[in-house]
Design a protein around this motif. Structure first.
Motif, mmCIF file in Angstrom:
data_model
loop_
_atom_site.group_PDB
_atom_site.id
_atom_site.type_symbol
_atom_site.label_atom_id
_atom_site.label_comp_id
_atom_site.label_asym_id
_atom_site.label_seq_id
_atom_site.Cartn_x
_atom_site.Cartn_y
_atom_site.Cartn_z
ATOM 1 N N ASP A 64 -100.514 -16.338 -7.633
ATOM 2 C CA ASP A 64 -100.254 -15.717 -6.329
ATOM 3 C C ASP A 64 -101.363 -14.736 -5.902
ATOM 4 O O ASP A 64 -101.181 -13.980 -4.942
ATOM 5 C CB ASP A 64 -98.861 -15.078 -6.277
ATOM 6 N N ASP A 65 -102.502 -14.751 -6.596
ATOM 7 C CA ASP A 65 -103.636 -13.940 -6.145
ATOM 8 C C ASP A 65 -104.197 -14.474 -4.820
ATOM 9 O O ASP A 65 -104.129 -15.676 -4.541
ATOM 10 C CB ASP A 65 -104.777 -13.984 -7.183
ATOM 11 N N VAL A 66 -104.738 -13.548 -4.036
ATOM 12 C CA VAL A 66 -105.502 -13.938 -2.847
ATOM 13 C C VAL A 66 -106.969 -13.699 -3.182
ATOM 14 O O VAL A 66 -107.359 -12.575 -3.510
ATOM 15 C CB VAL A 66 -105.122 -13.087 -1.617
ATOM 16 N N PHE A 124 -99.951 -9.148 -3.520
ATOM 17 C CA PHE A 124 -99.606 -9.023 -2.096
ATOM 18 C C PHE A 124 -98.436 -9.959 -1.822
ATOM 19 O O PHE A 124 -98.515 -11.160 -2.073
ATOM 20 C CB PHE A 124 -100.773 -9.386 -1.180
ATOM 21 N N ASP A 125 -97.362 -9.390 -1.304
ATOM 22 C CA ASP A 125 -96.145 -10.160 -1.061
ATOM 23 C C ASP A 125 -96.026 -10.476 0.427
ATOM 24 O O ASP A 125 -95.813 -9.581 1.243
ATOM 25 C CB ASP A 125 -94.946 -9.326 -1.538
ATOM 26 N N PHE A 126 -96.184 -11.740 0.772
ATOM 27 C CA PHE A 126 -96.057 -12.155 2.177
ATOM 28 C C PHE A 126 -94.626 -11.957 2.656
ATOM 29 O O PHE A 126 -94.388 -11.679 3.830
ATOM 30 C CB PHE A 126 -96.471 -13.632 2.317
ATOM 31 N N GLY A 127 -93.687 -12.074 1.719
ATOM 32 C CA GLY A 127 -92.281 -11.866 2.060
ATOM 33 C C GLY A 127 -91.675 -13.076 2.738
ATOM 34 O O GLY A 127 -92.324 -14.101 2.928
ATOM 35 N N ASP A 128 -90.419 -12.928 3.117
ATOM 36 C CA ASP A 128 -89.656 -14.028 3.691
ATOM 37 C C ASP A 128 -89.781 -13.995 5.214
ATOM 38 O O ASP A 128 -88.876 -13.566 5.929
ATOM 39 C CB ASP A 128 -88.193 -13.882 3.257
#
Lengths: 250, 250
Positions: free
Chosen positions: A31-33, A220-224
């Motif tokens: 989940d890394d950017v 970094f959490d894009f979220g729902d």
């Protein structure tokens, strides 16, 4: 959220594998950017060019002459020719050349770089940066890749990092329909997360000889949220561009 | 570099001590950058207002009528009056109201917020956000404070975090005179670090009811560079503003 540069990267050369060079130096997670400076992508994709590749036509000579009048500096019409060939629209001709690149990014001189170019005069932006991002992502453990650039903007001094290509993530996240603590609908609806990630990356990337062209954003959490990929505005919805159409420096 | 939200902050009220509320919930270090959403600063500085505080004059009624024609939506002339009173220059009147605030920030509706306002209709931006930042910094272990806002921009869709006030750090860092690997002088010279810090903070802040209005950036190294505090452009150097002066939506 953590933001760190990938250390000890070599000078990139045409045909190099960006994913291999990164993976050898960073222990990436899915989940890394991974934010990659466009200069690196351009070097690997051999977007180095010489001024002599762009013999100036009449339009380029006219633009260069106008820029000379506006700035008092000598301007090479071949450089104006290169900018024209990389652009689909001219937003401003003087006192600097602001254009829309073929992939939709509005920037000065079509983003053509005249510094940090080994073996040539010019470094052109990648042809299709989102396709470059997707290719890089395929070879990485990380699932999200952004190709970054730095550029200036109206109203505010200084340059900041922006995204010009992205893969594995939407460009923006959408807060529409969500409400505040008082139950009112939110005014801010679309957040350009890829630009914010590019800006965060630019804080640790630095510039020039000591610069580090690859930066990882971790956790970094894009979220729902819903996402969207429209990052570059059309002329129809961009009133500043419409205003510039009717404006002339002289 | 690490970016994290300060957890469990309460709803802020007029007269609250922002530094005390932060220090009770975060173990800050001197070189941390503390990014505080302008909404919080405005609430504490009692910048909540009611539409009835702004009886509309003829100019506000004219602007509201023009906005109604442009958008087809009903517009309250008192809101236009509030925007006028917060602004020193109108860049666009329709299809939305783009103005320069009294402290130099260009944004839609002078940054007046109509959501998330307990006890009023409107939340005005802080009067002098850099002074607010300096006051907050005085009460914190951290030496750097940024007051943030989110706003849109020309050429690119979506909103991103920006700085509207700062203390303990220059707004920008200057790479002038530094050279690339080939020894050529750098094209990019001024990096708007406070905007990039605000953008990074906005990635973890979120919006609305679940939003966290205070974010800490740890281990950001400004480095050995000159700094400058000019973040807001003057009209004289901003060709987009000059173009907007001659432009009209209708």
């Amino acid at each position: 959220m953590e933001v760190f540069a990938v250390p000890d990267l070599p000078e990139f050369r045409p045909g190099d594998s960006i994913p291999d060079l990164i993976e050898a130096r960073a222990d990436l997670r899915p989940d890394d950017v991974v934010c990659v400076a466009s200069t690196v992508v351009s070097k690997v994709e051999d977007r180095v060019a010489d001024l002599s590749d762009f013999p100036a036509g009449p339009r380029a000579r006219e633009i260069a002459a106008r820029l000379e009048r506006a700035t008092g500096d000598e301007k090479d019409p071949r450089f104006a020719q290169a900018v024209l060939e990389e652009s689909t629209d001219l937003l401003m001709e003087a006192p600097f050349l602001l254009t829309e690149t073929r992939f939709g990014h509005v920037t000065v001189n079509a983003g053509i770089d005249r510094s940090n170019v080994p073996g040539g005069d010019l470094l052109l932006l990648p042809r299709r940066p989102s396709e470059s991002a997707a290719r890089i992502e395929t070879g990485l453990t990380a699932d999200r890749v952004i190709v970054t650039d730095t550029c200036g903007r109206p109203f505010r001094h200084g340059q900041r990092g922006v995204a010009i290509g992205w893969a594995g993530t939407p460009a923006a996240r959408d807060w529409r329909g969500e409400t505040d603590r008082e139950g009112r609908e939110l005014g801010v609806t679309v957040q350009a997360v890829v630009d914010e990630l590019a800006a965060a990356a630019n804080l640790v990337a630095g510039e020039g000889a000591g610069g580090t062209p690859v930066v990882v954003v971790r956790d970094f959490d894009f979220g729902d949220h819903d996402g969207s990929d429209a990052l570059f505005r059309d002329v129809e919805g961009d009133f500043v561009r419409q205003a510039l159409r009717g404006w002339s420096y002289e």
